[in-house]
Scaffold this active site. Structure first.
Site, PDB file in Angstrom:
ATOM      1  N   ASN A  62       0.833  -1.207   0.000  1.00 46.12           N
ATOM      2  CA  ASN A  62       0.000   0.000   0.000  1.00 46.12           C
ATOM      3  C   ASN A  62       0.865   1.254   0.000  1.00 46.12           C
ATOM      4  OD1 ASN A  62      -2.054  -1.879   0.253  1.00 46.12           O
ATOM      5  ND2 ASN A  62      -2.254  -1.591   2.470  1.00 46.12           N
ATOM      6  N   HIS A  90       5.797  -0.863  -2.806  1.00 44.87           N
ATOM      7  CA  HIS A  90       5.362  -0.162  -4.025  1.00 44.87           C
ATOM      8  C   HIS A  90       5.518   1.343  -3.884  1.00 44.87           C
ATOM      9  CE1 HIS A  90       2.694  -3.839  -5.203  1.00 44.87           C
ATOM     10  NE2 HIS A  90       3.952  -4.003  -5.545  1.00 44.87           N
ATOM     11  N   ASN A 120      -8.052 -12.718   5.424  1.00 49.86           N
ATOM     12  CA  ASN A 120      -8.681 -12.230   4.205  1.00 49.86           C
ATOM     13  C   ASN A 120     -10.166 -12.554   4.250  1.00 49.86           C
ATOM     14  OD1 ASN A 120      -9.375 -11.655   1.464  1.00 49.86           O
ATOM     15  ND2 ASN A 120      -7.201 -11.912   0.900  1.00 49.86           N
TER      16      ASN A 120
HETATM   17  N1  APR Z   1     -10.463  -7.471   5.408  1.00 48.70           N
HETATM   18  C1  APR Z   1      -9.629  -8.435   4.913  1.00 48.70           C
HETATM   19  N2  APR Z   1      -9.395  -8.611   3.588  1.00 48.70           N
HETATM   20  C2  APR Z   1     -10.022  -7.772   2.744  1.00 48.70           C
HETATM   21  C3  APR Z   1     -10.902  -6.750   3.179  1.00 48.70           C
HETATM   22  C4  APR Z   1     -11.107  -6.613   4.581  1.00 48.70           C
HETATM   23  N3  APR Z   1     -11.919  -5.680   5.092  1.00 48.70           N
HETATM   24  N4  APR Z   1     -11.383  -6.094   2.071  1.00 48.70           N
HETATM   25  C5  APR Z   1     -10.812  -6.688   0.996  1.00 48.70           C
HETATM   26  N5  APR Z   1     -10.002  -7.696   1.400  1.00 48.70           N
HETATM   27  C6  APR Z   1      -9.176  -8.570   0.559  1.00 48.70           C
HETATM   28  C7  APR Z   1      -9.822  -9.005  -0.736  1.00 48.70           C
HETATM   29  O1  APR Z   1     -10.524 -10.233  -0.540  1.00 48.70           O
HETATM   30  C8  APR Z   1      -8.585  -9.220  -1.628  1.00 48.70           C
HETATM   31  O2  APR Z   1      -8.076 -10.541  -1.500  1.00 48.70           O
HETATM   32  O3  APR Z   1      -8.045  -7.811   0.202  1.00 48.70           O
HETATM   33  C9  APR Z   1      -7.559  -8.230  -1.077  1.00 48.70           C
HETATM   34  C10 APR Z   1      -7.354  -7.007  -1.955  1.00 48.70           C
HETATM   35  O4  APR Z   1      -6.778  -7.435  -3.152  1.00 48.70           O
HETATM   36  P1  APR Z   1      -6.389  -6.346  -4.257  1.00 48.70           P
HETATM   37  O5  APR Z   1      -7.507  -5.395  -4.433  1.00 48.70           O
HETATM   38  O6  APR Z   1      -5.875  -7.121  -5.450  1.00 48.70           O
HETATM   39  O7  APR Z   1      -5.196  -5.520  -3.590  1.00 48.70           O
HETATM   40  P2  APR Z   1      -3.670  -5.940  -3.483  1.00 48.70           P
HETATM   41  O8  APR Z   1      -3.547  -7.423  -3.303  1.00 48.70           O
HETATM   42  O9  APR Z   1      -3.056  -5.081  -2.458  1.00 48.70           O
HETATM   43  O10 APR Z   1      -3.101  -5.521  -4.936  1.00 48.70           O
HETATM   44  C11 APR Z   1      -1.713  -5.665  -5.131  1.00 48.70           C
HETATM   45  O11 APR Z   1      -1.931  -4.547  -7.260  1.00 48.70           O
HETATM   46  O12 APR Z   1      -2.857  -2.879  -8.497  1.00 48.70           O
HETATM   47  C12 APR Z   1      -1.719  -3.261  -7.837  1.00 48.70           C
HETATM   48  O13 APR Z   1      -0.064  -1.884  -6.954  1.00 48.70           O
HETATM   49  C13 APR Z   1      -1.388  -2.315  -6.723  1.00 48.70           C
HETATM   50  O14 APR Z   1      -0.397  -2.809  -4.567  1.00 48.70           O
HETATM   51  C14 APR Z   1      -1.442  -3.174  -5.475  1.00 48.70           C
HETATM   52  C15 APR Z   1      -1.229  -4.561  -6.026  1.00 48.70           C
END
Ligand code: APR
Length: 252
Positions: free
Chosen positions: A105, A122, A216
């Site tokens: 993040n 990142h 998650n």
């Molecule tokens: N509590 C726990 N888990 C959660 C919650 C919550 N309240 N809300 C969402 N999630 C989970 C979702 O189920 C999902 O598995 O968080 C995850 C978010 O996934 P992404 O949206 O893909 O985010 P992330 O994994 O951080 O993305 C990685 O992708 O776009 C690039 O650079 C950007 O750092 C980012 C990278």
């Protein structure tokens, strides 16, 4: 969805007995702070095509267009505050149970919650960098009334975050691999684990003998092959419950 009490107890014991605990966090940990994740039902990539807004080629080709999205996201970041998930991780670090947070993040919420050892895999939205002379600016010192914002050398300013097609900051990559390679427990929190090389860190940790525990709302590609178990539910509820359990065991 209630929190599984037995898994909370099991995870709290694992936290207390691990030689070193590292957390890997993704956008899901900040959703309860009002920042949408990327791939969830209300995710950012549902609204903005990452091919048009998240690659370094797209930014270089049309910085004004990408900055319109960045400005919209920036206003959410301005208003966001750490939630109990960030706060619980900072408390676990303060108590000596968490060694570091590797975060994907760019929202600075771990630092705002008091976490000291935060590896920004990142980059960070706190600073902007000039695409020509690489001069850095604090976000607050740059006005966004004309887009794209420019450096005193007239170069276009870019948030100091990693766009698709850019390398991971070398120092952060090295530190994160080091942390993953010698931890005994990795908490993988709120990430869909689909973006490399961040999503490779749990496999590195597991190969080095660590136990991988996911927190998650839903299963990911790690759950079956890498994770020892998953605590299903919201990060803020689960991490607060984990902190309370660690404290309770300590007192008993
Ligand atoms: N509590 C726990 N888990 C959660 C919650 C919550 N309240 N809300 C969402 N999630 C989970 C979702 O189920 C999902 O598995 O968080 C995850 C978010 O996934 P992404 O949206 O893909 O985010 P992330 O994994 O951080 O993305 C990685 O992708 O776009 C690039 O650079 C950007 O750092 C980012 C990278």
């Amino acid at each position: 969805m209630g929190v599984d009490k037995d898994l909370i107890k099991k995870t709290a014991q694992a936290i207390r007995h691990a030689k070193k605990v590292v957390a890997l966090t993704g956008a899901g940990i900040s959703v309860e702070s009002g920042i949408p994740d990327f791939r969830g039902p209300a995710g950012i990539w549902e609204k903005f095509d990452p091919m048009e807004y998240a690659t370094i080629e797209a930014f270089s080709a049309n910085p004004k267009k990408v900055w319109a999205m960045l400005k919209e996201m920036g206003s959410l970041l301005e208003k966001s505050k750490p939630n109990p998930a960030h706060i619980s991780l900072a408390k676990l670090e303060e108590m000596g149970y968490l060694h570091s947070v590797v975060t994907q993040n760019i929202d600075n919420l771990h630092q705002a919650a008091g976490s000291k050892r935060v590896i920004e895999f990142h980059g960070s939205g706190q600073r902007l960098i000039c695409m020509i002379c690489s001069r850095m600016y604090e976000r607050q010192e740059v006005k966004l009334d004309t887009l794209p914002p420019r450096c005193s050398c007239n170069g276009v300013l870019k948030p100091n975050i990693v766009f698709f097609g850019e390398p991971i900051p070398w120092g952060a990559h090295l530190e994160a691999r080091e942390e993953a390679g010698n931890c005994g427990l990795m908490l993988v929190i709120g990430t869909s684990a689909v973006v490399s090389p961040a999503c490779d860190l749990p496999a590195i940790a597991k190969r080095a003998g660590a136990t991988i525990v996911e927190i998650n709302l839903e299963e990911t590609q790690l759950t079956r092959y890498i994770s020892a178990w998953i605590l299903k539910g919201s990060a803020s509820l689960i991490l607060h419950a984990l902190l309370m359990e660690v404290v309770a065991i300590e007192k008993s």
